[in-house]
Design a protein around this motif. Structure first.
Motif, short mmCIF file in Angstrom:
data_model
loop_
_atom_site.label_atom_id
_atom_site.label_comp_id
_atom_site.label_asym_id
_atom_site.label_seq_id
_atom_site.Cartn_x
_atom_site.Cartn_y
_atom_site.Cartn_z
N ARG A 288 19.60 16.16 30.08
CA ARG A 288 19.61 14.61 31.10
C ARG A 288 19.95 16.13 32.54
O ARG A 288 19.62 15.20 33.82
CB ARG A 288 20.80 14.06 30.35
CG ARG A 288 20.41 13.28 29.71
CD ARG A 288 21.63 11.94 29.57
NE ARG A 288 21.03 11.37 28.44
CZ ARG A 288 21.01 9.93 27.98
NH1 ARG A 288 21.21 9.56 29.34
NH2 ARG A 288 20.34 9.48 27.54
N ALA B 134 16.86 17.25 33.59
CA ALA B 134 15.92 16.33 34.81
C ALA B 134 16.54 16.43 36.16
O ALA B 134 15.77 16.60 36.81
CB ALA B 134 16.08 15.45 33.41
N HIS B 135 18.02 16.18 36.09
CA HIS B 135 18.63 16.72 37.43
C HIS B 135 18.79 17.83 38.08
O HIS B 135 18.28 17.92 38.83
CB HIS B 135 20.72 16.18 37.11
CG HIS B 135 20.98 16.30 38.32
ND1 HIS B 135 21.64 15.04 39.35
CD2 HIS B 135 21.71 17.01 38.86
CE1 HIS B 135 22.30 15.22 39.75
NE2 HIS B 135 22.31 16.92 40.06
N ASP C 292 11.15 14.60 37.41
CA ASP C 292 10.93 12.46 37.56
C ASP C 292 10.21 11.65 36.69
O ASP C 292 11.69 10.62 36.70
CB ASP C 292 9.73 11.97 38.42
CG ASP C 292 9.83 12.54 40.66
OD1 ASP C 292 11.51 12.65 40.32
OD2 ASP C 292 9.71 12.41 41.54
N LYS D 236 13.24 11.81 34.44
CA LYS D 236 14.61 11.06 35.21
C LYS D 236 14.76 9.63 34.96
O LYS D 236 15.32 8.73 33.68
CB LYS D 236 14.77 10.96 36.15
CG LYS D 236 15.70 12.49 36.71
CD LYS D 236 15.91 12.49 38.78
CE LYS D 236 15.47 13.86 38.79
NZ LYS D 236 15.52 13.73 40.67
N GLU D 237 13.28 9.49 34.91
CA GLU D 237 12.57 8.00 34.55
C GLU D 237 12.62 6.83 33.43
O GLU D 237 13.09 6.27 32.83
CB GLU D 237 11.36 7.69 34.71
CG GLU D 237 10.64 5.97 34.81
CD GLU D 237 9.42 6.05 35.91
OE1 GLU D 237 8.60 4.70 35.19
OE2 GLU D 237 8.73 6.74 36.36
N LEU E 259 16.98 6.61 32.72
CA LEU E 259 16.70 5.58 33.24
C LEU E 259 16.84 4.82 32.48
O LEU E 259 17.34 3.09 32.48
CB LEU E 259 16.59 5.96 34.22
CG LEU E 259 17.50 6.77 35.61
CD1 LEU E 259 16.25 6.79 36.81
CD2 LEU E 259 18.02 6.37 36.01
N THR F 117 21.51 12.28 38.91
CA THR F 117 20.74 11.11 39.22
C THR F 117 20.68 10.18 38.01
O THR F 117 19.28 9.88 37.83
CB THR F 117 19.26 12.25 39.32
OG1 THR F 117 18.90 12.99 39.00
CG2 THR F 117 19.88 12.25 41.11
N VAL F 118 20.50 11.33 36.66
CA VAL F 118 20.59 10.14 34.55
C VAL F 118 21.89 10.16 34.83
O VAL F 118 23.00 10.85 34.88
CB VAL F 118 19.70 11.88 34.68
CG1 VAL F 118 19.32 11.28 33.17
CG2 VAL F 118 18.57 12.07 34.92
#
Length: 932
Positions: free
Chosen positions: A715, A718-719, A724, A727-728, A731, A915-916
């Protein structure tokens, strides 16, 4: 022009400035009369920085510093236990409080306080009136209680972190908009202010409930609709208490004030008044700085500031001389040393004991140092027999003080919040004192200061630090204790020899502190030390002393089962080899592989025998079955010797529990290491490794609860790398390994096979550690070219990862370090080297920000956890990388999970907004295996 639109009001939380200054800086006394002024000095510097930083088009037109006045407010009339658990104000801070008001007025800034109300209420009233008048408001504070005011032209500014907090920041902190903050606080309560709230409901759960039901009142009215029985009953049973909590946390926006907003207009300081105050306080440095900024002559201050904030001479300028060390063997002399420590406000402390294990070691003596070159040793339990008399009696030596008498005299000073206790590896000394009933606080730790500044450069033991930073080679402990079979314990050391050694340790520790303390700020690691290192000491000490119960019978049965499994594997290995040999002999394994079977890759060492380390066997396992079986045998053998056999020896006879010891400064990335025994390397991927955890059990009436971050390093990758697709997937709560496999191999998620997912999982985790084609081939036991193809495809699908790697290596080469998201610096001294180790240095630099950030997150969670679970019948026992293990009464297990999960998932905030999402998996059971 009347106050209103176009104006900008700054409301500074003065009380927060004071306490921040008091706790962040070493004590300081005015040299002329000994008046404590450390907090005033810090307050002045913070106020001046605030003034200087707020110039230009966004500068305030109006400003005030707001203080608490007295401890009794209208909230105490509502609830007599409000803030009842707060400690009394330290004695050396009390005389400084009025001086901070004088400082504010000297800066020509409005100074506000009102009897019966908290500073927060004054801030709330002024902020609401200014907002209603159309003006902008900035509240200079990080106090979460003030976040209910944010919005519609009101924001907050954390001056310590240079961070502006708007409505989005409040949502990130509380999970709700500012207008619903009081509802969340009313449910979650506040252990610091003793706001009761709803038992077992944390901030995250509270936010979910408020967002679902709209308001606290609607939630309580419809509480019978809640599906979870325990939560439903908690809300019904505690409705009155929750509504009282809301009254306690709601700020008063309608106070009667005897001044108008117009009167808070910003004015330039009057030089004579401001400099007159600073001169009176004898603050030489800030006086000069402000005088120069005001373009006036610098006033003459007759004497230098006290050496408490920074030594007037470099620590190494005073030579080490053992003749300056004294033996304290009478009560009067001890009382004088204690009085000196109180007067100075800090003291270096060290203990001498009979062993390295804090749970069994006996206290032999205590050393203290207050001035470089002046240290003492208090011998307590040295034995009368000579150092070389191994069969001497246990009769105590003469001229020592009674242990209980000394601890009774030292306890008030060691527990006094106004005296800073300085140590080297203070966790050890704190645990020794704790076993004798003394709670040492507050502390500073030179080992951790070095770690915050020098991680990756060298280790942080006292001997090395002394030689490197003080130019002094300390007395070696070996010269007193000997080595090998003839080694003695410290209580057999002659007292006069012990004085020189022990007092020198305290002397070195004080000098290191004087050298390191100002360097923290210069190297920009003060925040790391203050928020990630120092607060962890007490948390870990409590965990280690609590320990975890281990079932000796389960271990014994497991050990027998492993022995049988090893015998079975030996039979299989012998059958594959064609004859018997010693599987435990690497040389004989080499002969079978490279001579009998003729496999390639064999290398002989200087002794003429083959070497068969794990990486060689892993390579060979892709070609033949036997090397893989040997690896399996070694794994079982290690589990048996390291855990099922050795753990039985680590069970404490007094507690029946195993007490591991954590090293805070072991790994350069911030990861904790565990020793005596090492509980962090128990394999969890193999069935046998997982079975080891069955031996770790809860006591009757209790259960073990495990909370584990799910794929936290992926995670964070990914941040940091801005991937992306990853992250997607996070999320949306997808299976990240399946999602990666789908992206890499163009396989739809609903057609994913276990084997393809396993390959993607190996690549996901391998990339974090800079895995090569060779390494992946070993992990998956597939040909190297196929493994390299997987890696190449991975980088094609996720180009941001390659960009992150390249950028990180470039940064490391330019700066000599990499950094976590929380500011931890990991030095990379070998990053520009060439040769066989260059690849390792690059891989370490790439991994460090990811692993280090994950380590920082769980440290932040651990530091917050004791307060969060204080009302629950629970204890935090272990940290194993991304997992925390607790023991809790069975009836409170679900409450613990809710609270602890909330803390862990929000641990990065407010410093870092990922952001994650961080997610935590929870489990509970009678043993660790069932809980995990």
């Amino acid at each position: 022009m009347a106050f209103g639109k176009g104006h900008h009001l700054h409301l500074i939380d003065g009380s927060a400035f004071i306490f921040r200054a008091y706790h962040a800086l070493p004590p300081l006394t005015r040299k002329s009369d000994g008046l404590p002024v450390g907090a005033v000095s810090g307050f002045v510097n913070m106020l001046w920085k605030t003034v200087e930083d707020n110039r230009g088009p966004d500068a305030p037109t109006h400003a005030a510093v707001v203080f608490d006045k007295g401890s009794h407010t209208f909230r105490n009339d509502l609830y007599d236990q409000y803030k009842a658990n707060r400690e009394a104000m330290p004695e050396d801070l009390r005389p400084q409080i009025p001086l901070t008001r004088d400082a504010t007025r000297a800066f020509n800034i409005a100074c506000l306080e009102q009897e019966g109300f908290e500073a927060d209420d004054i801030i709330a009233t002024l902020a609401c009136r200014a907002r209603d008048a159309g003006a902008r408001v900035t509240i200079v504070s990080s106090d979460k209680d003030l976040m209910q005011l944010v919005g519609d032209g009101v924001d907050m500014f954390d001056a310590m972190k240079n961070l502006r907090i708007d409505s989005d920041g409040v949502v990130a902190k509380f999970g709700v908009t500012p207008d619903k903050v009081v509802d969340v606080q009313a449910l979650a309560g506040d252990s610091v202010d003793n706001v009761p709230g709803a038992p077992g409901i944390g901030v995250k759960t509270a936010a979910l409930l408020i967002n679902e039901y709209g308001s606290l009142e609607d939630l309580l009215e419809r509480a019978d609709e809640i599906k979870q029985p325990k939560r439903r009953q908690t809300l019904i049973d505690n409705a009155d208490q929750i509504m009282l909590s809301k009254k306690l946390v709601t700020l008063d926006c309608d106070m009667d004030l005897d001044y108008a907003l117009d009167s808070l207009e910003v004015k330039e300081p009057i030089a004579d008044e401001l400099l007159g105050f600073l001169t009176e306080m004898e603050f030489r440095t800030v006086t000069r700085r402000i005088a120069e900024a005001l373009n006036v002559e610098v006033p003459v201050i007759p004497e230098e500031e006290s050496s408490a904030t920074s030594p007037s001479d470099p620590p190494e300028a005073i030579p080490f001389d053992a003749t300056g060390y004294t033996k304290v063997n009478d009560i009067k002399a001890l009382e004088e040393w204690i009085a000196r420590a109180h007067a100075r406000g800090y003291v270096a402390v060290d203990t001498e004991t009979t062993a390295l294990n804090e749970m069994t070691a006996e206290l032999v003596g205590i050393s203290m140092c207050i001035e470089p070159g002046q240290a003492c040793y208090i011998p307590l339990t040295h034995k009368a027999s000579a150092a070389d008399d191994l069969f001497g009696s246990n009769e105590l030596a003469d001229d020592q003080l009674d242990l209980e008498d000394v601890l009774a005299l030292l306890r008030p000073m060691l527990e006094d919040p106004s005296v800073l206790k300085i140590g080297q590896n203070m966790k050890y000394d704190a645990k020794i004192f704790a076993r004798y009933g003394v709670s040492v606080a507050p502390i500073d730790d030179t080992m951790l200061m070095s770690y915050a500044m020098h991680a990756g450069l060298h280790n942080h033991g006292m001997d090395l630090l002394s030689e490197r930073y003080l130019g002094h080679h300390p007395i070696e402990i070996k010269s007193l204790l000997g080595s090998g079979k003839a080694q003695i314990t410290f209580d057999r050391v002659a007292v006069d020899d012990a004085v020189k050694y022990a007092a020198e340790d305290a002397d070195i520790t004080l000098r290191l502190w004087q050298a390191f303390k100002p360097e923290l700020h210069k190297k920009h690691v003060t925040t790391v030390y203050e928020t990630l290192e120092r607060p962890l000491v007490g948390v870990l000490a409590d965990m280690e002393m609590t320990g975890i119960k281990v079932d000796r019978e389960v271990l014994s049965k497991m050990s027998n089962a492993f022995a049988q499994k090893m015998a079975q594997l030996e039979d299989e290995i012998h059958a594959l080899a064609g004859h018997s040999f010693n599987v435990g002999s690497p040389a004989q394994v080499g002969e079978i592989l490279f001579e009998t079977m003729g496999l390639s890759g064999g290398k002989k060492g200087k002794n003429g025998k083959y070497s068969t380390p794990a990486d060689v066997l892993e390579d060979l396992a892709t070609e033949h079955e036997l090397p893989g079986r040997v690896l399996d045998w070694r794994q079982i053998q290690k589990l048996k010797s390291t855990y099922t056999d050795a753990l039985q020896d680590h069970i404490n006879t007094d507690t029946g529990r195993v007490h591991t010891s954590y090293s805070i400064a072991g790994a350069s990335t911030g990861r904790l290491a565990s020793t005596d025994p090492n509980l962090q390397n128990i394999p969890v991927r193999s069935e046998e490794g997982r079975r080891i955890r069955e031996a770790f059990i809860a006591t009757p009436g209790h259960t073990l609860v495990s909370l584990d971050y799910s794929q936290i390093e992926l995670r964070i990758l990914a941040h940091i790398a801005g991937i992306d697709a990853l992250k997607e997937a996070f999320l949306e709560g997808q299976d990240i390994h399946a999602a990666t496999a789908s992206e890499m191999f163009n396989v739809p998620l609903d057609e994913m096979t276990a084997d393809v997912r396993r390959q993607a999982k190996a690549i996901n985790f391998g990339v974090i550690y800079g895995i090569s084609g060779f390494g992946l081939a070993r992990n998956l036991r597939i040909p190297r070219d196929e493994a390299q193809g997987f890696i190449d495809r991975y980088f094609e699908r996720f180009p941001g990862i390659r960009a992150y790697m390249d950028n990180t290596v470039t940064f490391a080469k330019e700066h000599g370090y990499v950094q976590t998201l929380f500011g931890r610096k990991i030095n990379t001294p070998e990053i520009n080297n060439r040769g066989p180790h260059a690849g390792f240095a690059k891989r370490a630099a790439i991994n460090a920000p990811i692993q280090g950030t994950a380590a920082d997150v769980i440290r932040r969670a651990m530091i917050r956890m004791p307060d969060a679970i204080a009302k629950l019948p629970a204890k935090m026992l272990l940290q194993v990388h991304d997992e925390l293990l607790f023991e809790v009464e069975e009836s409170a297990a679900d409450d613990l999970i809710a609270v602890a999960k909330d803390v862990m998932e929000g641990a990065s905030m407010p410093a870092v907004d990922l952001t994650v999402p961080l997610t935590v998996d929870a489990g509970k059971g009678a043993n660790w295996a069932k809980a995990h």
